[in-house]
Design a protein around this motif. Structure first.
Motif, PDB file in Angstrom:
ATOM      1  N   ILE A  45      51.704  47.228  33.293  1.00 33.79           N
ATOM      2  CA  ILE A  45      50.386  47.151  33.924  1.00 33.79           C
ATOM      3  C   ILE A  45      49.499  48.293  33.442  1.00 33.79           C
ATOM      4  O   ILE A  45      48.332  48.088  33.115  1.00 33.79           O
ATOM      5  N   THR A  46      50.047  49.495  33.367  1.00 33.97           N
ATOM      6  CA  THR A  46      49.277  50.649  32.907  1.00 33.97           C
ATOM      7  C   THR A  46      48.791  50.455  31.476  1.00 33.97           C
ATOM      8  O   THR A  46      47.617  50.681  31.165  1.00 33.97           O
ATOM      9  N   LEU A  47      49.677  50.007  30.596  1.00 38.27           N
ATOM     10  CA  LEU A  47      49.293  49.800  29.193  1.00 38.27           C
ATOM     11  C   LEU A  47      48.276  48.682  29.035  1.00 38.27           C
ATOM     12  O   LEU A  47      47.324  48.808  28.263  1.00 38.27           O
ATOM     13  N   ILE A  48      48.472  47.581  29.770  1.00 38.75           N
ATOM     14  CA  ILE A  48      47.535  46.461  29.676  1.00 38.75           C
ATOM     15  C   ILE A  48      46.158  46.890  30.155  1.00 38.75           C
ATOM     16  O   ILE A  48      45.147  46.551  29.545  1.00 38.75           O
ATOM     17  N   ARG A  49      46.115  47.644  31.218  1.00 36.13           N
ATOM     18  CA  ARG A  49      44.819  48.100  31.727  1.00 36.13           C
ATOM     19  C   ARG A  49      44.130  49.026  30.730  1.00 36.13           C
ATOM     20  O   ARG A  49      42.915  48.961  30.553  1.00 36.13           O
ATOM     21  N   LYS A  50      44.894  49.887  30.066  1.00 34.13           N
ATOM     22  CA  LYS A  50      44.309  50.765  29.052  1.00 34.13           C
ATOM     23  C   LYS A  50      43.754  49.959  27.894  1.00 34.13           C
ATOM     24  O   LYS A  50      42.675  50.242  27.391  1.00 34.13           O
ATOM     25  N   LYS A  51      44.505  48.939  27.462  1.00 30.45           N
ATOM     26  CA  LYS A  51      44.057  48.125  26.334  1.00 30.45           C
ATOM     27  C   LYS A  51      42.830  47.305  26.689  1.00 30.45           C
ATOM     28  O   LYS A  51      41.923  47.155  25.870  1.00 30.45           O
ATOM     29  N   LYS A  89      46.907  29.721  44.371  1.00 35.71           N
ATOM     30  CA  LYS A  89      46.035  30.079  43.258  1.00 35.71           C
ATOM     31  C   LYS A  89      46.532  29.462  41.949  1.00 35.71           C
ATOM     32  O   LYS A  89      45.749  28.930  41.164  1.00 35.71           O
ATOM     33  N   LEU A  90      47.851  29.513  41.720  1.00 34.94           N
ATOM     34  CA  LEU A  90      48.419  28.926  40.501  1.00 34.94           C
ATOM     35  C   LEU A  90      48.202  27.415  40.452  1.00 34.94           C
ATOM     36  O   LEU A  90      47.890  26.863  39.397  1.00 34.94           O
ATOM     37  N   LYS A  91      48.373  26.748  41.603  1.00 37.11           N
ATOM     38  CA  LYS A  91      48.135  25.305  41.645  1.00 37.11           C
ATOM     39  C   LYS A  91      46.695  24.990  41.275  1.00 37.11           C
ATOM     40  O   LYS A  91      46.427  24.042  40.522  1.00 37.11           O
ATOM     41  N   THR A 139      54.764  25.714  29.635  1.00 36.20           N
ATOM     42  CA  THR A 139      53.728  26.395  28.857  1.00 36.20           C
ATOM     43  C   THR A 139      52.452  26.523  29.687  1.00 36.20           C
ATOM     44  O   THR A 139      51.814  27.579  29.697  1.00 36.20           O
ATOM     45  N   LEU A 140      52.098  25.473  30.397  1.00 36.54           N
ATOM     46  CA  LEU A 140      50.928  25.500  31.275  1.00 36.54           C
ATOM     47  C   LEU A 140      51.098  26.533  32.382  1.00 36.54           C
ATOM     48  O   LEU A 140      50.175  27.296  32.681  1.00 36.54           O
ATOM     49  N   LEU A 141      52.291  26.576  32.964  1.00 29.66           N
ATOM     50  CA  LEU A 141      52.563  27.552  34.020  1.00 29.66           C
ATOM     51  C   LEU A 141      52.401  28.971  33.491  1.00 29.66           C
ATOM     52  O   LEU A 141      51.742  29.806  34.118  1.00 29.66           O
ATOM     53  N   TYR A 142      52.981  29.267  32.333  1.00 25.45           N
ATOM     54  CA  TYR A 142      52.862  30.618  31.780  1.00 25.45           C
ATOM     55  C   TYR A 142      51.424  30.948  31.422  1.00 25.45           C
ATOM     56  O   TYR A 142      50.973  32.087  31.601  1.00 25.45           O
ATOM     57  N   ALA A 143      50.690  29.969  30.922  1.00 25.66           N
ATOM     58  CA  ALA A 143      49.278  30.196  30.626  1.00 25.66           C
ATOM     59  C   ALA A 143      48.521  30.513  31.919  1.00 25.66           C
ATOM     60  O   ALA A 143      47.660  31.402  31.951  1.00 25.66           O
ATOM     61  N   ALA A 144      48.845  29.807  32.989  1.00 25.67           N
ATOM     62  CA  ALA A 144      48.213  30.061  34.287  1.00 25.67           C
ATOM     63  C   ALA A 144      48.598  31.444  34.815  1.00 25.67           C
ATOM     64  O   ALA A 144      47.752  32.178  35.338  1.00 25.67           O
ATOM     65  N   ILE A 145      49.851  31.804  34.658  1.00 24.83           N
ATOM     66  CA  ILE A 145      50.310  33.125  35.106  1.00 24.83           C
ATOM     67  C   ILE A 145      49.536  34.224  34.382  1.00 24.83           C
ATOM     68  O   ILE A 145      49.171  35.236  34.971  1.00 24.83           O
ATOM     69  N   ARG A 146      49.260  34.009  33.098  1.00 24.93           N
ATOM     70  CA  ARG A 146      48.521  35.008  32.323  1.00 24.93           C
ATOM     71  C   ARG A 146      47.111  35.220  32.860  1.00 24.93           C
ATOM     72  O   ARG A 146      46.495  36.250  32.598  1.00 24.93           O
ATOM     73  N   LEU A 147      46.586  34.267  33.620  1.00 29.38           N
ATOM     74  CA  LEU A 147      45.237  34.385  34.169  1.00 29.38           C
ATOM     75  C   LEU A 147      45.214  35.135  35.504  1.00 29.38           C
ATOM     76  O   LEU A 147      44.152  35.456  36.011  1.00 29.38           O
ATOM     77  N   LEU A 148      46.391  35.396  36.060  1.00 34.95           N
ATOM     78  CA  LEU A 148      46.474  36.140  37.313  1.00 34.95           C
ATOM     79  C   LEU A 148      46.238  37.627  37.051  1.00 34.95           C
ATOM     80  O   LEU A 148      46.373  38.096  35.918  1.00 34.95           O
ATOM     81  N   ASN A 149      45.953  38.369  38.125  1.00 38.80           N
ATOM     82  CA  ASN A 149      45.828  39.814  37.934  1.00 38.80           C
ATOM     83  C   ASN A 149      47.219  40.426  37.754  1.00 38.80           C
ATOM     84  O   ASN A 149      48.243  39.761  37.939  1.00 38.80           O
ATOM     85  N   ASP A 150      47.254  41.676  37.392  1.00 38.98           N
ATOM     86  CA  ASP A 150      48.514  42.342  37.038  1.00 38.98           C
ATOM     87  C   ASP A 150      49.552  42.309  38.156  1.00 38.98           C
ATOM     88  O   ASP A 150      50.728  42.038  37.917  1.00 38.98           O
TER      89      ASP A 150
END
Length: 166
Positions: free
Chosen positions: A70-76, A156-158, A106-117
């Protein structure tokens, strides 16, 4: 190799799947995955003395791994925005080659990527079938709060997945 380093290495090797799962949730390409993996191992080593055994090693490892990611992603993301290509995110290989299931995953993981950290971390731990007690301990929240947050994230994921399917 001294005893401390040997024990640490054995524990990390035994539980390295945790690190890979965290990397998979927070990165979308091999190079980034490898970089994050190395950073997590480094942070685990730096904070190893703080592990007192009050919780399971895997729980502590999740906490350090998630915090590092989370720290690294936020920095990037502060330095630049990156394009997300969901096709690169996950490369599932199923013996059954169930294309519908693979598309859903694949859809689930793509949706997960849209969630906050924090929501991503919560989903990762939930998908690991960890009890809410362990999820709460890993994230530093109460068990009740973990349950409430997870219920909200499921909704939210649904919604996200429904929009992605349209």
């Amino acid at each position: 190799m001294d005893t401390k380093a040997k024990i640490f290495t054995e524990l990390v090797e035994k539980n390295q799947g945790i690190i890979h799962k965290v990397c998979r949730i927070y990165t979308d390409e091999k190079e980034s995955h490898d970089d994050l993996f190395q950073e997590i191992v480094l942070q685990l080593w730096r904070s190893y003395d703080s592990f007192k055994g009050d919780s399971k090693f895997s729980t502590w490892m999740y906490r350090v791994s998630l915090n590092t990611a989370i720290t690294l992603i936020r920095k990037k993301t502060k330095s630049k925005e990156t394009d997300f290509n969901e096709a690169q995110f996950i490369n599932l290989k199923s013996e059954d080659k169930d294309e519908f299931l693979e598309e859903r995953i694949t859809l689930l993981y793509a949706a997960i990527r849209l969630l906050n950290d924090v929501e991503r971390a919560l989903v990762l731990l939930f998908l690991e079938d960890l009890p809410y007690k362990d999820i709460a301990e890993t994230l530093g929240i109460s068990e009740v709060n973990a349950r409430v947050k997870m219920n909200r994230v499921k909704i939210k994921l649904k919604e996200i997945m429904s929009k992605m399917e349209q």
